[in-house]
Write a protein that holds these residues in place. Structure first.
Motif, PDB file in Angstrom:
ATOM      1  N   ALA B 212       0.835  -1.196   0.000  1.00  0.00           N
ATOM      2  CA  ALA B 212       0.000   0.000   0.000  1.00  0.00           C
ATOM      3  C   ALA B 212       0.872   1.250   0.000  1.00  0.00           C
ATOM      4  O   ALA B 212       0.601   2.222  -0.710  1.00  0.00           O
ATOM      5  CB  ALA B 212      -0.931  -0.014   1.209  1.00  0.00           C
ATOM      6  N   ALA B 217      -0.148   5.062  -0.711  1.00  0.00           N
ATOM      7  CA  ALA B 217      -1.095   5.312   0.383  1.00  0.00           C
ATOM      8  C   ALA B 217      -0.367   5.937   1.553  1.00  0.00           C
ATOM      9  O   ALA B 217       0.664   5.423   1.992  1.00  0.00           O
ATOM     10  CB  ALA B 217      -1.767   4.009   0.810  1.00  0.00           C
ATOM     11  N   TRP B 220      -2.636   7.854   6.986  1.00  0.00           N
ATOM     12  CA  TRP B 220      -4.071   7.900   7.258  1.00  0.00           C
ATOM     13  C   TRP B 220      -4.815   6.896   6.390  1.00  0.00           C
ATOM     14  O   TRP B 220      -5.686   6.177   6.872  1.00  0.00           O
ATOM     15  CB  TRP B 220      -4.601   9.310   7.047  1.00  0.00           C
ATOM     16  CG  TRP B 220      -6.111   9.355   7.042  1.00  0.00           C
ATOM     17  CD1 TRP B 220      -6.901   9.674   5.988  1.00  0.00           C
ATOM     18  CD2 TRP B 220      -6.984   9.034   8.121  1.00  0.00           C
ATOM     19  NE1 TRP B 220      -8.221   9.577   6.333  1.00  0.00           N
ATOM     20  CE2 TRP B 220      -8.303   9.187   7.649  1.00  0.00           C
ATOM     21  CE3 TRP B 220      -6.791   8.627   9.450  1.00  0.00           C
ATOM     22  CZ2 TRP B 220      -9.426   8.950   8.448  1.00  0.00           C
ATOM     23  CZ3 TRP B 220      -7.904   8.394  10.239  1.00  0.00           C
ATOM     24  CH2 TRP B 220      -9.207   8.555   9.750  1.00  0.00           C
ATOM     25  N   GLN B 221      -4.431   6.824   5.095  1.00  0.00           N
ATOM     26  CA  GLN B 221      -5.131   5.889   4.195  1.00  0.00           C
ATOM     27  C   GLN B 221      -4.867   4.445   4.598  1.00  0.00           C
ATOM     28  O   GLN B 221      -5.758   3.602   4.536  1.00  0.00           O
ATOM     29  CB  GLN B 221      -4.678   6.123   2.757  1.00  0.00           C
ATOM     30  CG  GLN B 221      -5.375   7.336   2.144  1.00  0.00           C
ATOM     31  CD  GLN B 221      -4.770   7.718   0.822  1.00  0.00           C
ATOM     32  OE1 GLN B 221      -3.546   7.780   0.691  1.00  0.00           O
ATOM     33  NE2 GLN B 221      -5.628   7.972  -0.155  1.00  0.00           N
ATOM     34  N   ARG B 222      -3.608   4.173   5.017  1.00  0.00           N
ATOM     35  CA  ARG B 222      -3.306   2.803   5.461  1.00  0.00           C
ATOM     36  C   ARG B 222      -4.138   2.456   6.691  1.00  0.00           C
ATOM     37  O   ARG B 222      -4.667   1.366   6.813  1.00  0.00           O
ATOM     38  CB  ARG B 222      -1.805   2.668   5.772  1.00  0.00           C
ATOM     39  CG  ARG B 222      -0.913   2.783   4.546  1.00  0.00           C
ATOM     40  CD  ARG B 222       0.436   2.150   4.789  1.00  0.00           C
ATOM     41  NE  ARG B 222       1.214   2.816   5.836  1.00  0.00           N
ATOM     42  CZ  ARG B 222       2.045   3.849   5.607  1.00  0.00           C
ATOM     43  NH1 ARG B 222       2.221   4.300   4.375  1.00  0.00           N
ATOM     44  NH2 ARG B 222       2.693   4.405   6.594  1.00  0.00           N
ATOM     45  N   ARG B 224      -7.007   3.812   7.575  1.00  0.00           N
ATOM     46  CA  ARG B 224      -8.434   3.779   7.235  1.00  0.00           C
ATOM     47  C   ARG B 224      -8.798   2.505   6.455  1.00  0.00           C
ATOM     48  O   ARG B 224      -9.820   1.888   6.715  1.00  0.00           O
ATOM     49  CB  ARG B 224      -8.734   5.047   6.424  1.00  0.00           C
ATOM     50  CG  ARG B 224     -10.069   5.125   5.740  1.00  0.00           C
ATOM     51  CD  ARG B 224     -11.164   5.552   6.704  1.00  0.00           C
ATOM     52  NE  ARG B 224     -12.464   5.501   6.053  1.00  0.00           N
ATOM     53  CZ  ARG B 224     -13.119   4.392   5.760  1.00  0.00           C
ATOM     54  NH1 ARG B 224     -12.586   3.234   6.050  1.00  0.00           N
ATOM     55  NH2 ARG B 224     -14.312   4.426   5.181  1.00  0.00           N
ATOM     56  N   HIS B 225      -7.907   2.121   5.513  1.00  0.00           N
ATOM     57  CA  HIS B 225      -8.290   1.037   4.604  1.00  0.00           C
ATOM     58  C   HIS B 225      -7.692  -0.320   4.927  1.00  0.00           C
ATOM     59  O   HIS B 225      -8.146  -1.321   4.391  1.00  0.00           O
ATOM     60  CB  HIS B 225      -7.939   1.427   3.155  1.00  0.00           C
ATOM     61  CG  HIS B 225      -8.750   2.587   2.674  1.00  0.00           C
ATOM     62  ND1 HIS B 225     -10.087   2.511   2.363  1.00  0.00           N
ATOM     63  CD2 HIS B 225      -8.414   3.891   2.482  1.00  0.00           C
ATOM     64  CE1 HIS B 225     -10.540   3.687   1.997  1.00  0.00           C
ATOM     65  NE2 HIS B 225      -9.533   4.555   2.061  1.00  0.00           N
ATOM     66  N   ILE B 226      -6.648  -0.353   5.764  1.00  0.00           N
ATOM     67  CA  ILE B 226      -6.090  -1.667   6.125  1.00  0.00           C
ATOM     68  C   ILE B 226      -6.315  -1.983   7.592  1.00  0.00           C
ATOM     69  O   ILE B 226      -6.915  -3.002   7.939  1.00  0.00           O
ATOM     70  CB  ILE B 226      -4.583  -1.766   5.792  1.00  0.00           C
ATOM     71  CG1 ILE B 226      -4.362  -1.401   4.329  1.00  0.00           C
ATOM     72  CG2 ILE B 226      -4.074  -3.171   6.088  1.00  0.00           C
ATOM     73  CD1 ILE B 226      -2.920  -1.318   3.957  1.00  0.00           C
ATOM     74  N   PRO B 229     -10.384  -2.127   8.799  1.00  0.00           N
ATOM     75  CA  PRO B 229     -11.138  -3.302   8.316  1.00  0.00           C
ATOM     76  C   PRO B 229     -10.608  -4.623   8.861  1.00  0.00           C
ATOM     77  O   PRO B 229     -11.391  -5.499   9.219  1.00  0.00           O
ATOM     78  CB  PRO B 229     -10.960  -3.240   6.803  1.00  0.00           C
ATOM     79  CG  PRO B 229     -10.577  -1.854   6.502  1.00  0.00           C
ATOM     80  CD  PRO B 229      -9.847  -1.341   7.684  1.00  0.00           C
ATOM     81  N   SER B 230      -9.276  -4.755   8.969  1.00  0.00           N
ATOM     82  CA  SER B 230      -8.760  -6.044   9.420  1.00  0.00           C
ATOM     83  C   SER B 230      -9.034  -6.264  10.900  1.00  0.00           C
ATOM     84  O   SER B 230      -8.945  -7.365  11.403  1.00  0.00           O
ATOM     85  CB  SER B 230      -7.267  -6.162   9.129  1.00  0.00           C
ATOM     86  OG  SER B 230      -6.591  -5.089   9.716  1.00  0.00           O
ATOM     87  N   ARG B 232     -11.967  -5.485  12.318  1.00  0.00           N
ATOM     88  CA  ARG B 232     -13.408  -5.409  12.578  1.00  0.00           C
ATOM     89  C   ARG B 232     -13.912  -6.441  13.587  1.00  0.00           C
ATOM     90  O   ARG B 232     -14.603  -6.067  14.539  1.00  0.00           O
ATOM     91  CB  ARG B 232     -14.186  -5.491  11.274  1.00  0.00           C
ATOM     92  CG  ARG B 232     -15.498  -4.753  11.384  1.00  0.00           C
ATOM     93  CD  ARG B 232     -16.180  -4.620  10.068  1.00  0.00           C
ATOM     94  NE  ARG B 232     -16.319  -5.939   9.431  1.00  0.00           N
ATOM     95  CZ  ARG B 232     -17.203  -6.204   8.478  1.00  0.00           C
ATOM     96  NH1 ARG B 232     -17.990  -5.259   8.028  1.00  0.00           N
ATOM     97  NH2 ARG B 232     -17.272  -7.397   7.943  1.00  0.00           N
TER      98      ARG B 232
END
Lengths: 421, 317
Positions: B212, B217, B220-222, B224-226, B229-230, B232
């Motif tokens: 990423a 990325a 912040w994007q890492r 938010r998106h990795i 979600p992982s 959860r």
């Protein structure tokens, strides 16, 4: 704040035991010499126990200071329910009615000879431990009497008189007491007294002729004008800015006492010991003045023997010797608790006793005088709960920004919720 | 006795199946399994199930521990639902829970993300140190925090005073006491939650983060998106466990306020504290038990939600 956890664990364990063992065990079976004694802390029962043991070296006494007076009564209730009880227990006057209501849990002291000593004690104090069928549950160990303890150095700094007669003359009434507080506050910018709830309301409400119950034992807290007047004095003090807003016995109250955060504090005779142990560095800076309204009683305790006691006779021997007029007089010279036996009130040991911690104030004289002209009132099973709600309502006005105009109605409503009438 | 008799009667022994036979061993093995799990179920029965059942039973009585026990049916529950003190305690519990759980989980999420960073120096030291509050005694924590937050002598009000803010009475005001208790709970639990998140993050291949990063990325994007979600499933788990814990919060409010009411207007009295006050302060065992039953129902409801959510998450995968 302090020491609640150990108690809590004990209570929980005992509560578990409650579930399995209904009722209380039988008495007897002891060796007639040793017994277990539960007292509350801060009143120095150890001195008296030591004195007794010195005279009777063959007697073994296991003294446990359970916690505050309320905590001791709570632990006693759990112990009674669980069946493992001490032989002797000290119960504070406010907690006594709930036990007097259930006399089957205690040894009727008449069976041990209570009738023979009955005449030694103040009649109205004795009556409070008599249950409905005449069972005698407890022997009074002391009475409170009331006074105000004040700091002479802080009074002098505020331009107020320091002599105890002159100070007593400052406040013939509670309104005058609050006015004095305002003068003090104006001169120093500091708070005059610790809090409105105990130092004003609780003292004033213990000077009535009828409190939360009428003489025929009906609940009258909501309609009794004397209670309402005392409550309004409390609210007046709470809103006048003369209080430090420190609830009694909390850690900030203790810290404030040492640092002179307030100059006057309610002082039933048993409070003197608390002041001594809370702020030992202030020795000699205190003195004791008369209470506004001159007379009244707050507090006092009783010694009782639970029914399941292993060694009721040994416990009774202790009561008989240490709570006799001579025994109480001696206890007074040791810790200053006021005897409940009027025959010693004129004894020079009591009238001439001076307390160096409180500028050599003649404490025995001051407190016995506060008991003269006293009109005793009936204390009922819910008196403690009712009193607590009133205290909370005043504390809320003082510290929590509660509305003084609705405080009385709120308190009455809360009491209704709490006790159901 | 039976053993002796058996040795004296030789005849049947010949007919008995040999000890090594599969059937006999099977029975012993099957029984031994029950023997192994028995201690738990015996203890659970004595210390878990019996008190629970007994609580339900006592809740139907006006139960004076040193006096009479009168059967009153569901009166305790009717009284409870009409009791403003019960609803006040329930409200306080929810408020303190929200004030403690949300910051705690957010803090843990960020900390876990940072501690998972490959370039962090002394990572082990920092990972260990977030656990220190967790292993501190809760009573000690409460005593220290109550002093820090004290109105007249507290460090916090002294600092506020330096910048000209009026002293705040944390214990006597409603929101203040909630903030104080929530702070203690957050402080105590964030390290535990952080480590849970971190453990879960460690199972995410580092290559994913690196890929990423190479693709452009930012942090912040890492995150938010990795990271989120992982995490959860474990986030759901911590929300549910901290909710159950929040319903049972007891020691902090008890040691913060004055007595079992936690202040003059019960401003920080939680449900468990109210239960304790009624049961062991007023000795209304019946009423206290009714509150206990209500609390039990709430916890079961939340556990059920937990079950539904976690099954759904598994199905998603």
């Amino acid at each position: 704040m302090k020491l609640r956890l150990p108690l809590l664990c004990t209570a929980t364990v005992l509560a578990l035991a409650t579930a399995c063992t209904p009722g209380t065990g039988g008495g007897g079976g002891g060796d007639g010499k040793s017994f277990e004694f539960w007292s509350f802390s801060a009143i120095n029962q150890k001195l008296t126990v030591d004195a007794y043991q010195a005279k009777h070296p063959d007697v073994q006494i296991k003294l446990t200071e359970v916690g505050s007076s309320t905590e001791t009564a709570q632990s006693l209730t759990t112990a009674l329910a669980g069946g493992k009880v001490p032989d002797l227990v000290l119960i504070q006057g406010d907690n006594l009615p709930q036990f007097v209501d259930q006399p089957q849990n205690f040894v009727d002291l008449r069976t041990l000879g209570a009738d023979d000593v009955k005449g030694d004690y103040l009649d109205w104090v004795w009556k409070q431990s008599v249950a409905k069928d005449g069972e005698v549950l407890g022997v009074p160990t002391d009475v409170g009497g009331m006074a105000v303890a004040y700091r002479t150095d802080l009074f002098a700094a505020a331009g107020l008189p320091t002599d105890r007669e002159a100070v007593s003359a400052l406040w013939p009434t509670w309104d005058a007491f609050i006015e004095t507080g305002k003068r003090y506050k104006q001169a120093t910018g500091k708070a005059f007294t610790d809090n409105a709830a105990t130092s004003v309301f609780y003292q004033a409400v213990n000077q009535v002729s009828e409190k939360y119950y009428s003489d025929d034992r009906k609940v009258v807290y909501g309609t009794n004008p004397q209670v309402k007047a005392a409550f309004e004095l409390g609210i007046k003090a709470a809103t006048s800015g003369i209080t430090a807003g420190q609830s009694s016995f909390e850690s900030a109250w203790s810290a404030g006492m040492g640092q002179g955060a307030y100059a006057a504090v309610s002082a039933p005779s048993w409070m003197l010991n608390s002041i001594r142990s809370t702020a030992p560095d202030t020795k000699g800076k205190w003195d004791i003045a008369r209470i506004p309204g001159a007379s009244g009683n707050w507090g006092g305790s009783y010694l009782a023997i639970p029914k399941g006691a292993k060694n009721p006779q040994a416990a009774w021997n202790y009561i008989k010797e240490m709570q006799s007029p001579a025994g109480q007089l001696e206890h007074f010279t040791r810790v200053g608790a006021l005897p409940s036996t009027p025959s010693v009130y004129k004894d020079p040991k009591l009238t001439d006793g001076k307390d160096p911690f409180f500028s050599d104030a003649p404490t025995g004289k001051i407190y016995t005088e506060s008991l003269l002209g006293l009109k005793p009132f009936y204390i009922g099973p819910d008196s403690a709960a009712i009193g607590q709600e009133f205290l909370d309502a005043i504390t809320n006005v003082e510290q929590g920004g509660g509305n003084p105009a609705t405080a009385w109605d709120d308190a009455v409503r809360n009491i209704k919720t709490a006790i159901g009438e | 006795m039976t053993a002796v008799t058996a040795t004296l009667t030789p005849a049947p022994s010949a007919e008995l199946p040999p000890p090594a036979s599969p059937r006999g061993r099977g029975l012993a093995e099957r029984l031994s399994a029950y023997a192994y799990i028995a201690p738990f179920f015996v203890l659970f029965g004595v210390f878990g199930l019996f008190p629970l059942a007994f609580t339900f039973y006592v809740a139907l009585f006006d139960w004076n521990p040193i006096g009479d026990q009168v059967f009153i049916g569901t009166d305790n529950f009717t009284r409870m639902f009409a009791d403003p003190r019960f609803w006040n305690a329930a409200g306080n519990t929810v408020s303190i829970w929200a004030l403690s759980t949300i910051p705690q989980l957010l803090l843990a999420l960020v900390l876990a993300h940072v501690l998972n960073n490959a370039r962090l120096r002394f990572a082990l030291f920092f990972r260990m140190s977030v656990m220190v509050p967790y292993i501190t005694s809760v009573a000690a924590t409460a005593v220290v925090f109550a002093q820090l937050f004290d109105r007249d002598y507290g460090l916090l009000n002294w600092l506020l005073g330096l910048v000209g803010v009026e002293p705040v009475d944390f214990v006597q005001s409603t929101w203040g006491s909630h903030v104080l208790i929530a702070t203690m709970v957050t402080w105590r639990w964030f390290g535990y939650t952080t480590l849970l998140y971190l453990a879960s993050l460690q199972s995410v291949p580092r290559a994913v983060f690196e890929a990423a990063a190479i693709d452009g990325a930012g942090p912040w994007q890492r995150f938010r998106h990795i990271t989120v979600p992982s995490l959860r499933p474990v986030i759901i788990f911590t929300v549910v466990t901290s909710t159950i814990g929040g319903l049972q919060i007891f020691t902090e409010p008890l040691l913060t306020g004055s007595g079992l009411t936690c202040g003059a207007v019960r401003q920080c009295q939680t449900l468990t504290l109210f239960l304790y006050e009624q049961g062991f302060g007023q000795f209304e065992f019946g009423y206290g038990s009714a509150i206990g039953v209500a609390l039990f129902v709430m916890v079961v409801a939340i556990a059920a939600i937990n079950f539904v959510l976690s099954t759904r998450i598994k199905a998603d995968r």
